[in-house]
Design a protein around this motif. Structure first.
Motif, PDB file in Angstrom:
ATOM      1  N   ASP B  29       0.912  -1.339  -0.091  1.00  0.00           N
ATOM      2  CA  ASP B  29       0.046  -0.137   0.066  1.00  0.00           C
ATOM      3  C   ASP B  29       0.953   1.195  -0.060  1.00  0.00           C
ATOM      4  O   ASP B  29       0.389   2.459  -0.677  1.00  0.00           O
ATOM      5  CB  ASP B  29      -0.856  -0.075   1.169  1.00  0.00           C
ATOM      6  N   ASP B  30       1.921   1.130   1.011  1.00  0.00           N
ATOM      7  CA  ASP B  30       2.827   2.506   0.683  1.00  0.00           C
ATOM      8  C   ASP B  30       3.925   2.831  -0.327  1.00  0.00           C
ATOM      9  O   ASP B  30       4.867   3.363  -0.238  1.00  0.00           O
ATOM     10  CB  ASP B  30       3.481   2.345   2.071  1.00  0.00           C
ATOM     11  N   ASP B  31       3.712   1.677  -1.337  1.00  0.00           N
ATOM     12  CA  ASP B  31       4.562   1.563  -2.573  1.00  0.00           C
ATOM     13  C   ASP B  31       6.175   1.436  -2.318  1.00  0.00           C
ATOM     14  O   ASP B  31       6.966   1.876  -2.877  1.00  0.00           O
ATOM     15  CB  ASP B  31       4.634   3.093  -3.459  1.00  0.00           C
ATOM     16  N   ARG B  32       6.326   1.067  -0.908  1.00  0.00           N
ATOM     17  CA  ARG B  32       7.738   0.854  -0.637  1.00  0.00           C
ATOM     18  C   ARG B  32       8.114  -0.829  -1.117  1.00  0.00           C
ATOM     19  O   ARG B  32       7.348  -1.675  -1.187  1.00  0.00           O
ATOM     20  CB  ARG B  32       7.849   0.627   0.972  1.00  0.00           C
ATOM     21  N   PRO B  33       9.464  -1.108  -1.689  1.00  0.00           N
ATOM     22  CA  PRO B  33       9.645  -2.296  -2.185  1.00  0.00           C
ATOM     23  C   PRO B  33       9.942  -3.283  -0.907  1.00  0.00           C
ATOM     24  O   PRO B  33      10.126  -3.024  -0.073  1.00  0.00           O
ATOM     25  CB  PRO B  33      10.807  -2.045  -2.828  1.00  0.00           C
ATOM     26  N   SER B  34       9.591  -4.542  -1.371  1.00  0.00           N
ATOM     27  CA  SER B  34       9.876  -5.517  -0.237  1.00  0.00           C
ATOM     28  C   SER B  34      10.349  -6.945  -1.137  1.00  0.00           C
ATOM     29  O   SER B  34      10.253  -6.925  -2.308  1.00  0.00           O
ATOM     30  CB  SER B  34       8.393  -6.176   0.030  1.00  0.00           C
ATOM     31  N   ILE B  35      10.953  -7.705  -0.442  1.00  0.00           N
ATOM     32  CA  ILE B  35      11.428  -9.016  -0.906  1.00  0.00           C
ATOM     33  C   ILE B  35      10.510 -10.071  -1.164  1.00  0.00           C
ATOM     34  O   ILE B  35       9.614 -10.338  -0.385  1.00  0.00           O
ATOM     35  CB  ILE B  35      12.604  -9.467   0.131  1.00  0.00           C
ATOM     36  N   ALA B  36      10.617 -10.456  -2.444  1.00  0.00           N
ATOM     37  CA  ALA B  36       9.675 -11.277  -2.803  1.00  0.00           C
ATOM     38  C   ALA B  36      10.442 -12.791  -3.379  1.00  0.00           C
ATOM     39  O   ALA B  36      11.325 -12.809  -3.887  1.00  0.00           O
ATOM     40  CB  ALA B  36       8.379 -11.075  -3.590  1.00  0.00           C
ATOM     41  N   LEU B  37       9.485 -13.983  -3.276  1.00  0.00           N
ATOM     42  CA  LEU B  37      10.288 -14.952  -3.978  1.00  0.00           C
ATOM     43  C   LEU B  37       9.113 -15.795  -4.555  1.00  0.00           C
ATOM     44  O   LEU B  37       7.872 -16.151  -4.228  1.00  0.00           O
ATOM     45  CB  LEU B  37      11.113 -16.045  -3.132  1.00  0.00           C
ATOM     46  N   PRO B  38       9.353 -16.702  -5.831  1.00  0.00           N
ATOM     47  CA  PRO B  38       8.615 -17.441  -6.340  1.00  0.00           C
ATOM     48  C   PRO B  38       8.399 -18.908  -5.587  1.00  0.00           C
ATOM     49  O   PRO B  38       9.399 -19.491  -5.326  1.00  0.00           O
ATOM     50  CB  PRO B  38       9.000 -17.772  -7.885  1.00  0.00           C
ATOM     51  N   LEU B  39       7.289 -19.510  -5.413  1.00  0.00           N
ATOM     52  CA  LEU B  39       7.154 -20.686  -4.985  1.00  0.00           C
ATOM     53  C   LEU B  39       6.192 -21.632  -5.692  1.00  0.00           C
ATOM     54  O   LEU B  39       5.245 -20.975  -6.629  1.00  0.00           O
ATOM     55  CB  LEU B  39       6.415 -20.566  -3.445  1.00  0.00           C
ATOM     56  N   VAL B  40       6.252 -22.784  -5.468  1.00  0.00           N
ATOM     57  CA  VAL B  40       5.540 -23.730  -6.517  1.00  0.00           C
ATOM     58  C   VAL B  40       4.619 -24.644  -5.635  1.00  0.00           C
ATOM     59  O   VAL B  40       5.088 -25.219  -4.586  1.00  0.00           O
ATOM     60  CB  VAL B  40       6.596 -24.884  -7.212  1.00  0.00           C
ATOM     61  N   ARG B  41       3.365 -24.748  -6.050  1.00  0.00           N
ATOM     62  CA  ARG B  41       2.214 -25.523  -5.294  1.00  0.00           C
ATOM     63  C   ARG B  41       2.718 -27.106  -5.734  1.00  0.00           C
ATOM     64  O   ARG B  41       2.478 -27.348  -7.029  1.00  0.00           O
ATOM     65  CB  ARG B  41       0.838 -25.070  -5.947  1.00  0.00           C
ATOM     66  N   ARG B  42       2.804 -27.844  -4.610  1.00  0.00           N
ATOM     67  CA  ARG B  42       3.074 -29.164  -4.855  1.00  0.00           C
ATOM     68  C   ARG B  42       1.668 -29.863  -5.232  1.00  0.00           C
ATOM     69  O   ARG B  42       0.392 -29.549  -4.748  1.00  0.00           O
ATOM     70  CB  ARG B  42       3.292 -29.883  -3.564  1.00  0.00           C
ATOM     71  N   THR B  43       1.786 -30.789  -6.451  1.00  0.00           N
ATOM     72  CA  THR B  43       0.501 -31.337  -6.966  1.00  0.00           C
ATOM     73  C   THR B  43       0.440 -32.774  -6.419  1.00  0.00           C
ATOM     74  O   THR B  43      -0.461 -33.396  -6.997  1.00  0.00           O
ATOM     75  CB  THR B  43       0.568 -31.218  -8.220  1.00  0.00           C
ATOM     76  N   ARG B  44       1.273 -33.119  -5.595  1.00  0.00           N
ATOM     77  CA  ARG B  44       0.898 -34.685  -5.123  1.00  0.00           C
ATOM     78  C   ARG B  44       1.821 -34.691  -3.750  1.00  0.00           C
ATOM     79  O   ARG B  44       2.489 -33.815  -3.268  1.00  0.00           O
ATOM     80  CB  ARG B  44       2.118 -35.409  -6.109  1.00  0.00           C
ATOM     81  N   ASP B  45       1.641 -35.687  -3.223  1.00  0.00           N
ATOM     82  CA  ASP B  45       2.025 -36.025  -1.714  1.00  0.00           C
ATOM     83  C   ASP B  45       3.772 -36.409  -1.767  1.00  0.00           C
ATOM     84  O   ASP B  45       4.148 -36.827  -2.795  1.00  0.00           O
ATOM     85  CB  ASP B  45       1.490 -37.288  -1.088  1.00  0.00           C
ATOM     86  N   PRO B  46       4.380 -35.945  -1.130  1.00  0.00           N
ATOM     87  CA  PRO B  46       4.049 -35.400   0.457  1.00  0.00           C
ATOM     88  C   PRO B  46       3.494 -34.022   0.476  1.00  0.00           C
ATOM     89  O   PRO B  46       4.316 -33.366  -0.449  1.00  0.00           O
ATOM     90  CB  PRO B  46       5.193 -35.914   1.422  1.00  0.00           C
ATOM     91  N   HIS B  47       2.897 -33.418   1.288  1.00  0.00           N
ATOM     92  CA  HIS B  47       2.517 -32.071   1.221  1.00  0.00           C
ATOM     93  C   HIS B  47       1.734 -31.513   0.019  1.00  0.00           C
ATOM     94  O   HIS B  47       2.038 -30.293  -0.336  1.00  0.00           O
ATOM     95  CB  HIS B  47       3.810 -31.339   1.630  1.00  0.00           C
TER      96      HIS B  47
END
Lengths: 248, 248
Positions: B29-47
């Motif tokens: 909201d305040d237009d300040r930069p933040s650290i971000a990273l990509p993650l991948v949704r697991r489509t099978r077990d475990p998790h």
């Protein structure tokens, strides 16, 4: 990490753990300390007869830190107080079979080395200490690994109190300077070195002096209120953490 | 590394490679930069259904760096210019089966992320970017891994030009400060920051200015004669080295 349901065809890859363990010892002609490390002579192929870093296979239910401690103790009889994961070496051609080696490194004071070896009855068979600056050709990629460990040691010496791990509790400024000289591989100006140490504010002078053939020299100790190195979030998960130091 | 003639009973241990890839982006909201990273949704077990770091199994004849690049590209479509080995995580209980994960980390500028994703036709299925400061519960020990990577990023920011990897070629001092603020997770005094940058001698002022709703701000660039980081002896062996920086 993505896990498939079927096991991948990666059972041909084996995991080993080895340790580069540095100490500082005096045995040259000029009585200046140098960096030394223990190596183990290989008694079977590949590379039978060559010297290699102490290590062994990772146990199926064994953590990495535990494997490093175990294999180091089994091969050399040594148990350093600091053991830190350095790097994983995994070139497909570094060994005749596919082996990924996770390398640890450690520092051990010369008096600790002597005490630990005496407690176990001497240096184990097939173990020998080598000057890091004049190694023979080692097995596998172990020359490259030692070079990398030395480079990290030199970098750490610049921004952390890593040299403390190579010194007794009390030491003279000359002894501290000689450890830095051994790590950095060059002579340091004694007056400049004293000034840099003064401004760092990490040393506490004691009331004791080293006497001998020279003029008595005051003994110093590190200020224990200053951490040896900032440990970071992995401390609880590590057996003997010695991680990156902060410069702030 | 000691090799026995008979294969050890370690074929139950499998090797994976995963990558923590950080970028700085503005979407708060305040237009300040933040650290971000990509993650991948697991489509099978475990998790199954949980988010995890992009990665995959190490190929039988594949180097570690190559595996990190390949699995990152396959899962996220990203190809960072710097990729550095971070740490090997090998707790025996970190996964239902025994998996040692060798973690890489990388920095990628937001404009590079956009360009690479546009070139491949958008964000891949099951990939999403997360603010590093507010992650959900991730699969396996991946929360701990991200915490460790963030800690290393913060440490490196203090003594190297690591922030450069998150900035375009030319930037204002305010933009540079905001990247440091995102990495360190705290506000920095603009005047003090400018003084520290001045004494560092690493920035070259350009004749260009950023114009917009505010008063024009001079653009700077990093002095290319100063290495981004000292690369050390592994450079030749690494695909995309970004190793420890020296403080000397």
């Amino acid at each position: 990490m993505t896990q498939s349901i079927l096991p991948p065809a990666s059972d041909a890859i084996r995991l080993a753990v080895s340790t580069v363990i540095f100490t500082v010892r005096r045995d040259g002609d000029d009585d200046r300390p140098s960096i030394a490390l223990p190596l183990v002579r290989r008694t079977r192929d590949p590379h039978e007869g060559l010297w290699a870093l102490p290590g062994g296979w990772l146990g199926t239910s064994e953590g990495l830190d535990a494997a490093a401690s175990r294999t180091l103790a089994q091969t050399t009889g040594l148990a350093p107080s600091y053991l830190e994961q350095l790097y994983a070496f995994g070139d497909p051609h570094r060994s005749p079979t596919r082996v990924v080696s996770i390398i640890y490194w450690a520092l051990l004071r010369a008096d600790e080395v002597d005490a630990q070896l005496a407690a176990r009855g001497g240096v184990p068979e097939n173990v020998q200490w080598f000057d890091a600056a004049s190694l023979p050709t080692l097995a596998f990629d172990h020359n490259q690994i030692v070079d990398y460990a030395l480079w990290r040691l030199r970098n750490k010496a610049g921004y952390s109190r890593i040299a403390h791990g190579l010194l007794p509790d009390e030491f003279t400024l000359a002894e501290l300077r000689e450890v830095y000289e051994a790590i950095l591989g060059k002579r340091l100006d004694p007056a400049n070195f004293r000034r840099q140490i003064d401004v760092s504010g990490t040393l506490i002078p004691t009331e004791s002096f080293r006497t001998g053939s020279h003029r008595p020299a005051r003994l110093y100790r590190y200020d224990r209120d200053v951490e040896l190195a900032e440990h970071g979030p992995l401390v609880a998960a590590q057996l003997h953490p010695l991680t990156e130091s902060s410069t702030t």
